[in-house]
Design a protein around this motif. Structure first.
Motif, short mmCIF file in Angstrom:
data_model
loop_
_atom_site.label_atom_id
_atom_site.label_comp_id
_atom_site.label_asym_id
_atom_site.label_seq_id
_atom_site.Cartn_x
_atom_site.Cartn_y
_atom_site.Cartn_z
N SER A 122 37.40 31.83 30.00
CA SER A 122 37.33 32.98 30.90
C SER A 122 35.93 33.58 30.80
N GLU A 123 35.39 34.04 31.92
CA GLU A 123 34.02 34.60 31.90
C GLU A 123 33.90 35.77 30.93
N GLY A 124 35.02 36.40 30.58
CA GLY A 124 34.97 37.56 29.67
C GLY A 124 35.32 37.21 28.23
N SER A 170 32.25 45.43 50.79
CA SER A 170 31.11 45.83 49.95
C SER A 170 31.67 46.29 48.62
N ASN A 171 30.97 45.94 47.54
CA ASN A 171 31.44 46.42 46.23
C ASN A 171 30.51 47.48 45.66
N LYS A 172 29.77 48.14 46.55
CA LYS A 172 28.77 49.10 46.06
C LYS A 172 29.01 50.53 46.51
N LYS A 196 44.57 44.40 45.86
CA LYS A 196 43.90 43.10 46.02
C LYS A 196 43.07 42.81 44.78
N THR A 197 43.14 41.66 44.24
CA THR A 197 42.13 41.12 43.33
C THR A 197 42.61 39.76 42.83
N ILE A 198 41.68 38.81 42.78
CA ILE A 198 42.06 37.51 42.23
C ILE A 198 42.36 37.63 40.74
N ASP A 199 41.90 38.73 40.11
CA ASP A 199 42.04 38.86 38.65
C ASP A 199 43.47 39.19 38.21
N ASN A 200 44.29 39.68 39.12
CA ASN A 200 45.68 40.09 38.85
C ASN A 200 45.78 41.10 37.70
N ILE A 236 28.53 45.60 35.78
CA ILE A 236 28.37 44.38 34.98
C ILE A 236 29.08 43.20 35.61
N ARG A 237 28.34 42.12 35.87
CA ARG A 237 28.94 40.87 36.32
C ARG A 237 28.90 39.91 35.14
N LEU A 238 30.05 39.49 34.70
CA LEU A 238 30.11 38.56 33.57
C LEU A 238 29.74 37.17 34.07
N VAL A 253 35.91 30.21 34.26
CA VAL A 253 36.66 30.79 35.39
C VAL A 253 36.47 32.30 35.42
N MET A 254 36.79 32.88 36.57
CA MET A 254 36.61 34.34 36.75
C MET A 254 37.75 35.13 36.10
N GLY A 255 37.77 36.42 36.37
CA GLY A 255 38.84 37.27 35.86
C GLY A 255 38.35 38.54 35.18
N ARG A 256 37.02 38.71 35.13
CA ARG A 256 36.42 39.85 34.38
C ARG A 256 36.96 39.84 32.96
N ASN A 257 37.40 40.99 32.47
CA ASN A 257 37.87 41.00 31.08
C ASN A 257 39.39 40.84 30.96
N GLY A 300 33.10 29.71 39.57
CA GLY A 300 32.52 30.82 40.33
C GLY A 300 33.29 31.21 41.58
N HIS A 301 32.56 31.40 42.66
CA HIS A 301 33.18 31.95 43.87
C HIS A 301 34.03 30.94 44.64
N THR A 302 34.05 29.67 44.19
CA THR A 302 35.01 28.75 44.85
C THR A 302 36.44 29.27 44.64
N GLN A 303 36.63 30.04 43.56
CA GLN A 303 37.97 30.57 43.27
C GLN A 303 38.42 31.63 44.28
N ARG A 304 37.46 32.18 45.01
CA ARG A 304 37.78 33.24 45.98
C ARG A 304 37.66 32.78 47.42
N GLY A 305 37.05 31.60 47.61
CA GLY A 305 36.75 31.19 48.98
C GLY A 305 37.80 30.27 49.58
O1 F6P Z 1 37.17 41.06 40.54
C1 F6P Z 1 37.07 39.86 41.22
C2 F6P Z 1 35.90 39.05 40.72
O2 F6P Z 1 35.86 37.82 41.41
C3 F6P Z 1 35.88 38.83 39.22
O3 F6P Z 1 36.74 37.83 38.78
C4 F6P Z 1 34.41 38.52 38.99
O4 F6P Z 1 34.03 38.86 37.68
C5 F6P Z 1 33.74 39.42 39.98
O5 F6P Z 1 34.69 39.73 40.98
C6 F6P Z 1 32.53 38.80 40.62
O6 F6P Z 1 31.96 39.72 41.46
P1 F6P Z 1 30.81 39.37 42.51
O7 F6P Z 1 31.45 38.79 43.70
O8 F6P Z 1 30.16 40.66 42.76
O9 F6P Z 1 29.93 38.37 41.84
#
Ligand code: F6P
Length: 370
Positions: free
Chosen positions: A236-238, A74-76, A139-143, A259-261, A183-187, A288-293
Motif C-alpha cells: 500500500s502506498e501508505g 478539483s481536489n484543491k 465517493k472514494t476508491i480508498d473505501n 500530502i500525496r503518498l 497500490v493506492m489507498g492513502r493511509n 497509480g491512477h489506472t486504479q481510478r480510470g
Molecule cells: O483518495 C483517492 C486517491 O486515489 C488515493 O488513493 C491517492 O493517495 C490519492 O487519491 C491520489 O491523489 P491524486 O489524484 O491527487 O494524485
C-alpha cells in the motif's frame, strides 16, 4: 409554479461511479419528480465561479459505465479557505462561501448534491451549517469513510489490482523475480488487502501493520526453499517499516490534504535487491491512477445508481444535511455532522480477512517467520 432546481457537483479525486450517480440522480429527478438539474463544473470552484451546465436526459446519456466525471473535479478548492488575489496582488486565504451561496440563490437552486470524499463532504457539512440544503454522496476508491460500508470506486479499483496481479504473476514466475506492486489507498489498506487477496499476492504490506524488511526477506527465502522461485509483494502506498515513516511522493499545495503518498515500491525494491540481489531481480510496478480510470465495474455501477436514486428520494423528502450510505446491504442516510466527526475507517490488524489470509500463508511483514 417554478420547477425545483437541483445542482450536482463532484469534488476531490475522481472515482469510477461518479458518472453513474450523476446518471441515476438526473434521470430520477427529471422522470420521477419533474425537477430541473444542473451540474457545477470542477467541484466547488465551479460553484464559486457560477460555472454550471444544464443536465438533461440527453447530456447524461451513455455515461453510466464511464469512469471519471462529466462535471470534472478539483481536489484543491475549499471555499471556506480559498486562495484569492488581494488588492495588492498577493495571494491570500479567504472564506468565500458567501459568494457560492449567493450564486445558488441567484440561480434558484433548491438543493445541492455533493459527491465526494472526506474533504469535499466537510465543506458540504459547512454549507449545510450555513443554511444550504445539502445532500452528500460518499465517493472514494480508498473505501475509508467510517459512515458507510462501501464507497463506490473501491470495487473497480480492486478489480484493476486483481487483474494486474494476474498479469504480473506469469512474468514474475518466468524470470524468478520478486515484483513489488504499489497500490493506492492513502493511509488505509483496503485496496491492498482486497486486491492482494483477490490477486493471490504472497506478501501484503498495509499502512495499519508496519513491516520488518528482514521478515519480508525471510518470506522470500522460505518461498524459494519450497520451490516457489518468485514472490509478488503488494504494498500500500501508505505502508511503512516498523519505526519508519511513510514515503511521500508529492506535496499538492492548496489541497485540504496536501500530502500525496507514493514511491514505496521503488524504495522497497532497491532495499530488497541489496539484500537478495544475488538470487532475484526485484522490480517495482506502480499501478497509480489506472486504479481510478477506465470503466466502472458492474458492482460500482449498481451501488452508484442506488446512491443516486436514494439521493433523489432524500431531496423529495426534504431530508437535508444528510449523506447517503450503505449499511449491512441496506441503503439509508446518516447526518453529515456524524460523517465528518466519525473518523477514518482503517483495516483492523485482527480483521477477519487479515486473519484468513494469514491462515493461507499470505505474509503481512509483521512477525518473524518460523
Ligand atoms: O483518495 C483517492 C486517491 O486515489 C488515493 O488513493 C491517492 O493517495 C490519492 O487519491 C491520489 O491523489 P491524486 O489524484 O491527487 O494524485
Amino acid at each position: 409554479m417554478a420547477k425545483k432546481k437541483i445542482a450536482i457537483l463532484t469534488g476531490g479525486g475522481d472515482a469510477p461511479g461518479l458518472n453513474a450517480v450523476i446518471y441515476a440522480l438526473t434521470k430520477i429527478c427529471i422522470l420521477k419528480y419533474d425537477y430541473e438539474v444542473v451540474g457545477y463544473k470542477f467541484g466547488y470552484r465551479g460553484l464559486y465561479n457560477n460555472d454550471f451546465v444544464k443536465l438533461d436526459l440527453k447530456s447524461v446519456g451513455g455515461i453510466l459505465h464511464k469512469g471519471g466525471t462529466i462535471l470534472y473535479s478539483s481536489n484543491k478548492d475549499n471555499l471556506f479557505d480559498y486562495t484569492v488575489t488581494d488588492e495588492n496582488g498577493n495571494k491570500v486565504k479567504k472564506d468565500v462561501s458567501a459568494v457560492a451561496i449567493e450564486n445558488l440563490k441567484k440561480e434558484g437552486v433548491d438543493t445541492l448534491v455533493v459527491l465526494g470524499g472526506d474533504g469535499t463532504l466537510t465543506s458540504a457539512r459547512d454549507f449545510a451549517r450555513a443554511g444550504v440544503n445539502v445532500i452528500g454522496v460518499p465517493k472514494t476508491i480508498d473505501n475509508d469513510l467510517m459512515s458507510t460500508d462501501k464507497t463506490f470506486g473501491f470495487d473497480t479499483a480492486i478489480n484493476v489490482v486483481a487483474e494486474a496481479l494476474g498479469r504480473i504473476h506469469t512474468t514474475a514466475e518466468s524470470h524468478h523475480r520478486v515484483i513489488v506492486v504499489e497500490v493506492m489507498g492513502r493511509n488505509a489498506g483496503w485496496i491492498a488487502l482486497y486486491g492482494g487477496i483477490a490477486g493471490s499476492a504472497d506478501v501484503i504490506l498495509l499502512p495499519e501493520i508496519p513491516f520488518s524488511l528482514d521478515a519480508v526477506v525471510k518470506k522470500i527465502k522460505e518461498r524459494d526453499a519450497s520451490g516457489r522461485m518468485f514472490t509478488i509483494i503488494v504494498v500500500s502506498e501508505g505502508a511503512k517499516e516498523i519505526g519508519g515513516e511513510v514515503t511521500v511522493g508529492k506535496i499538492v499545495k492548496d489541497s485540504p490534504d496536501p500530502i500525496r503518498l507514493g514511491g514505496i515500491a521503488n524504495k522497497l525494491s532497491y532495499q530488497l535487491e541489496d539484500l537478495i540481489g544475488e538470487e532475484h531481480e526485484v522490480r517495482p510496478v506502480v499501478l497509480g491512477h489506472t486504479q481510478r480510470g477506465g470503466e466502472t465495474s458492474p458492482y460500482d455501477r449498481i451501488l452508484s445508481t442506488r446512491y443516486g436514486a436514494y439521493a433523489a428520494k432524500l431531496i423529495a423528502d426534504e431530508e437535508f444535511g444528510n449523506m447517503v450510505c450503505l449499511r449491512n446491504g441496506v441503503i439509508g442516510h446518516v447526518a453529515l455532522e456524524e460523517v465528518i466527526g466519525g473518523g477514518q475507517k482503517l483495516v483492523d490488524p485482527e480483521d477477519e480477512l487479515v486473519l484468513m489470509a494469514k491462515d493461507m500463508g499470505i505474509f503481512f511483514g509483521d512477525e518473524e517467520l518460523k
